[in-house]
Design a protein around this motif. Structure first.
Motif, mmCIF file in Angstrom:
data_model
loop_
_atom_site.group_PDB
_atom_site.id
_atom_site.type_symbol
_atom_site.label_atom_id
_atom_site.label_comp_id
_atom_site.label_asym_id
_atom_site.label_seq_id
_atom_site.Cartn_x
_atom_site.Cartn_y
_atom_site.Cartn_z
ATOM 1 N N LEU A 127 0.844 -1.195 0.000
ATOM 2 C CA LEU A 127 0.000 0.000 0.000
ATOM 3 C C LEU A 127 0.881 1.247 0.000
ATOM 4 O O LEU A 127 1.785 1.383 0.829
ATOM 5 N N ARG A 128 0.608 2.143 -0.947
ATOM 6 C CA ARG A 128 1.306 3.433 -0.977
ATOM 7 C C ARG A 128 0.570 4.401 -0.062
ATOM 8 O O ARG A 128 -0.630 4.641 -0.234
ATOM 9 N N VAL A 129 1.284 4.979 0.895
ATOM 10 C CA VAL A 129 0.667 5.837 1.908
ATOM 11 C C VAL A 129 1.144 7.269 1.719
ATOM 12 O O VAL A 129 2.347 7.544 1.723
ATOM 13 N N ASP A 130 0.204 8.191 1.542
ATOM 14 C CA ASP A 130 0.491 9.620 1.478
ATOM 15 C C ASP A 130 -0.106 10.282 2.712
ATOM 16 O O ASP A 130 -1.331 10.233 2.918
ATOM 17 N N VAL A 131 0.733 10.882 3.543
ATOM 18 C CA VAL A 131 0.267 11.590 4.732
ATOM 19 C C VAL A 131 0.196 13.075 4.401
ATOM 20 O O VAL A 131 1.215 13.698 4.095
ATOM 21 N N VAL A 132 -1.005 13.621 4.408
ATOM 22 C CA VAL A 132 -1.226 15.035 4.103
ATOM 23 C C VAL A 132 -1.220 15.796 5.419
ATOM 24 O O VAL A 132 -2.115 15.630 6.244
ATOM 25 N N VAL A 133 -0.184 16.600 5.640
ATOM 26 C CA VAL A 133 -0.003 17.292 6.908
ATOM 27 C C VAL A 133 -0.615 18.685 6.808
ATOM 28 O O VAL A 133 -0.145 19.533 6.046
ATOM 29 N N THR A 134 -1.675 18.909 7.545
ATOM 30 C CA THR A 134 -2.336 20.213 7.527
ATOM 31 C C THR A 134 -3.143 20.380 8.797
ATOM 32 O O THR A 134 -3.672 19.411 9.345
ATOM 33 N N ASN A 135 -3.216 21.616 9.273
ATOM 34 C CA ASN A 135 -4.072 21.929 10.420
ATOM 35 C C ASN A 135 -5.466 22.344 9.973
ATOM 36 O O ASN A 135 -6.348 22.576 10.800
ATOM 37 N N ASP A 136 -5.660 22.458 8.653
ATOM 38 C CA ASP A 136 -6.986 22.749 8.120
ATOM 39 C C ASP A 136 -7.756 21.446 7.958
ATOM 40 O O ASP A 136 -7.182 20.353 7.947
ATOM 41 N N LEU A 137 -9.062 21.557 7.787
ATOM 42 C CA LEU A 137 -9.898 20.379 7.604
ATOM 43 C C LEU A 137 -9.952 20.056 6.118
ATOM 44 O O LEU A 137 -10.633 20.730 5.348
ATOM 45 N N ALA A 138 -9.199 19.047 5.708
ATOM 46 C CA ALA A 138 -9.204 18.640 4.302
ATOM 47 C C ALA A 138 -10.590 18.132 3.912
ATOM 48 O O ALA A 138 -11.301 17.546 4.724
ATOM 49 N N ASP A 139 -10.964 18.380 2.676
ATOM 50 C CA ASP A 139 -12.290 18.012 2.191
ATOM 51 C C ASP A 139 -12.266 16.572 1.682
ATOM 52 O O ASP A 139 -11.751 16.293 0.602
ATOM 53 N N LEU A 140 -12.846 15.678 2.449
ATOM 54 C CA LEU A 140 -12.865 14.275 2.047
ATOM 55 C C LEU A 140 -13.757 14.063 0.832
ATOM 56 O O LEU A 140 -13.501 13.177 0.015
ATOM 57 N N ARG A 141 -14.808 14.844 0.713
ATOM 58 C CA ARG A 141 -15.747 14.639 -0.395
ATOM 59 C C ARG A 141 -15.124 15.030 -1.733
ATOM 60 O O ARG A 141 -15.502 14.500 -2.769
ATOM 61 N N ARG A 142 -14.154 15.932 -1.714
ATOM 62 C CA ARG A 142 -13.491 16.347 -2.952
ATOM 63 C C ARG A 142 -12.202 15.568 -3.177
ATOM 64 O O ARG A 142 -11.372 15.954 -3.976
ATOM 65 N N ARG A 143 -12.038 14.483 -2.440
ATOM 66 C CA ARG A 143 -10.921 13.567 -2.628
ATOM 67 C C ARG A 143 -9.574 14.198 -2.284
ATOM 68 O O ARG A 143 -8.544 13.786 -2.811
ATOM 69 N N ILE A 149 -7.888 12.465 10.355
ATOM 70 C CA ILE A 149 -7.840 12.415 11.816
ATOM 71 C C ILE A 149 -8.049 13.842 12.281
ATOM 72 O O ILE A 149 -7.255 14.737 11.966
ATOM 73 N N ARG A 150 -9.133 14.056 13.026
ATOM 74 C CA ARG A 150 -9.537 15.418 13.379
ATOM 75 C C ARG A 150 -9.769 15.544 14.876
ATOM 76 O O ARG A 150 -9.972 14.544 15.563
ATOM 77 N N ASN A 151 -9.763 16.808 15.333
ATOM 78 C CA ASN A 151 -10.002 17.076 16.751
ATOM 79 C C ASN A 151 -11.366 17.695 16.985
ATOM 80 O O ASN A 151 -11.613 18.284 18.045
ATOM 81 N N ALA A 152 -12.261 17.556 16.020
ATOM 82 C CA ALA A 152 -13.625 18.061 16.168
ATOM 83 C C ALA A 152 -14.569 17.131 15.419
ATOM 84 O O ALA A 152 -14.189 16.542 14.399
ATOM 85 N N GLU A 153 -15.762 16.997 15.925
ATOM 86 C CA GLU A 153 -16.744 16.141 15.269
ATOM 87 C C GLU A 153 -17.116 16.740 13.918
ATOM 88 O O GLU A 153 -17.444 17.926 13.827
ATOM 89 N N PRO A 154 -17.054 15.962 12.850
ATOM 90 C CA PRO A 154 -17.399 16.503 11.522
ATOM 91 C C PRO A 154 -18.883 16.824 11.436
ATOM 92 O O PRO A 154 -19.722 16.119 12.002
ATOM 93 N N SER A 155 -19.184 17.895 10.706
ATOM 94 C CA SER A 155 -20.584 18.310 10.559
ATOM 95 C C SER A 155 -21.210 17.792 9.273
ATOM 96 O O SER A 155 -22.419 17.900 9.086
ATOM 97 N N ASP A 156 -20.409 17.227 8.372
ATOM 98 C CA ASP A 156 -20.910 16.735 7.094
ATOM 99 C C ASP A 156 -21.602 15.388 7.300
ATOM 100 O O ASP A 156 -20.958 14.399 7.673
#
Length: 305
Positions: A127-143, A149-156
Motif C-alpha cells: 500500500l502506498r501511503v500519502d500523509v497530508v499534513v495540515t491543520n486545516d480540515l481537508a475536504d474528504l468529499r473532494r478527494r 484524523i480530526r479534533n472536532a466532530e465533523p458536521s458533514d
C-alpha cells in the motif's frame, strides 16, 4: 441487467480511475503501463461517451469537477470488483494495495503518526501511503484525502466518523526555562512568563484565564502563526511555555509540565472517511487499523506527575 444502459468502455473508466487515484495522467500511465497520450485520449473518450466534463485542467493540474467526484465514487467500486475478479480467477488471495491518503495535523503527524504508519507499512507493504499534513480540515468529499484524523466532530452528514478517544493538552516548558521564573507553585507565579502564541491568541488567553492565570498581550511576545509543530519546537528550545498534548509531551524528555498539577484541556480524536469506506477494502483496512492503533497511544501516555 440493462445492457443498453452501459454506454461506456471499461478501459476508459479504468484510465479515469487510475488518473483520480494517482493524481495525474503521467502517474496513471505508469500504473497502467501505457503512454500518457493514450491515457489522456481514454479519459477524453469517457467524457465524450458520458457527455460530461470530468476534470478541469488548471495549468498542468487536473481538478475533479463535481461530475467527476460523483463518478469517481461509483467507478471506484467497479475497480475493486474488477480486481477481485482477477484475483479469484488466478486463485490468489486479496491483498491491500494501491494508494491511501491520510490527513492529520502537524503535531500528530510528527510525534504520533510515525508509530502508527510503521504498523500500517508492516501489515500492508503493498500500500502506498500519502500523509497530508495540515491543520486545516481537508475536504474528504473532494478527494483531498481518503481518511482524516480530526479534533472536532465533523458536521458533514455524508462522512463516516468514529470518535476514537480523548487526548488531553497541557502546558509544557523546558526545566531550564522554568528555572528563570523562580519558584512556581501555581498560576499566580506566571505573571512574567512568556507563552508562545499561535495565529489566534484569543482562545489561548481564554483557556489560561479560565484556569487561574493572569495574562495579557505582553505574555505573548512570540507567535508561531498557524504552525503547531514550530510552536512545539520553540517550546523545546526553551523560548517559553506552550500548549501540547500529553501523548506527545510525555514522550519528549526535553519537556516537563509547568506545574505538578497543571491545567488540563481535553480534546476528542475523530476518525473520518468518505462514503467509499463502505465499498473500498483498501480504505476500510486502513480505517480499522487507525482505529486500533491510535487509542492505545493516547490511553497509555504518561500524564503529568
Amino acid at each position: 441487467m440493462n445492457w443498453d444502459a452501459v454506454a461506456f468502455d471499461w478501459n476508459h473508466v479504468r484510465a479515469f480511475l487510475a488518473t483520480v487515484e494517482r493524481g495525474s495522467l503521467s502517474a496513471a500511465a505508469r500504473a497502467l503501463r501505457q503512454t500518457q497520450p493514450t491515457i489522456g485520449r481514454q479519459v477524453s473518450a469517457l467524457e465524450a461517451e458520458l457527455g460530461v466534463r470530468l476534470f478541469d485542467r488548471v495549468g498542468k493540474r487536473l481538478i475533479l469537477t463535481p461530475s467527476g467526484v460523483a463518478l469517481a465514487e461509483q467507478v471506484r467500486a467497479m475497480g475493486e470488483a474488477a480486481a477481485r475478479v482477477s484475483l479469484t480467477a488466478s486463485g490468489q488471495s486479496q491483498t491491500i494495495e494501491g494508494s491511501i491518503r491520510i490527513t492529520v495535523s502537524e503535531l500528530y503527524a510528527a510525534l504520533v503518526m510515525p508509530r502508527v504508519i510503521g504498523l500500517l507499512r508492516t501489515r500492508h507493504p503493498e500500500l502506498r501511503v500519502d500523509v497530508v499534513v495540515t491543520n486545516d480540515l481537508a475536504d474528504l468529499r473532494r478527494r483531498e484525502a481518503d481518511i482524516a484524523i480530526r479534533n472536532a466532530e465533523p458536521s458533514d452528514p455524508d462522512l463516516i466518523a468514529r470518535r476514537l478517544c480523548t487526548d488531553t493538552a497541557t502546558l509544557w516548558a523546558t526545566p531550564a526555562y522554568l528555572a528563570t521564573l523562580g519558584p512556581v507553585k501555581g498560576p499566580a507565579d506566571f505573571g512574567a512568563a512568556q507563552f508562545l502564541g499561535l495565529s489566534e491568541n484569543g482562545p489561548l488567553l481564554g483557556a489560561l484565564e479560565s484556569t487561574g492565570f493572569t495574562v495579557g498581550d505582553r505574555n505573548f511576545m512570540l507567535s508561531t502563526g498557524s504552525s503547531h509543530l514550530v510552536h512545539w519546537h520553540f517550546v523545546c528550545a526553551g523560548l517559553g511555555i506552550g500548549f501540547g498534548p500529553i501523548t506527545a509531551g510525555a514522550a519528549d524528555p526535553r519537556l516537563v509540565p509547568i506545574l505538578p498539577d497543571p491545567p488540563l484541556f481535553p480534546f476528542p480524536i475523530w476518525l473520518c472517511a468518505a462514503r467509499e469506506l463502505r465499498t473500498s477494502a483498501r480504505i476500510r483496512a486502513v480505517f480499522d487499523l487507525l482505529a486500533e492503533a491510535i487509542p492505545p497511544l493516547v490511553k497509555n501516555s504518561v500524564g503529568p506527575a
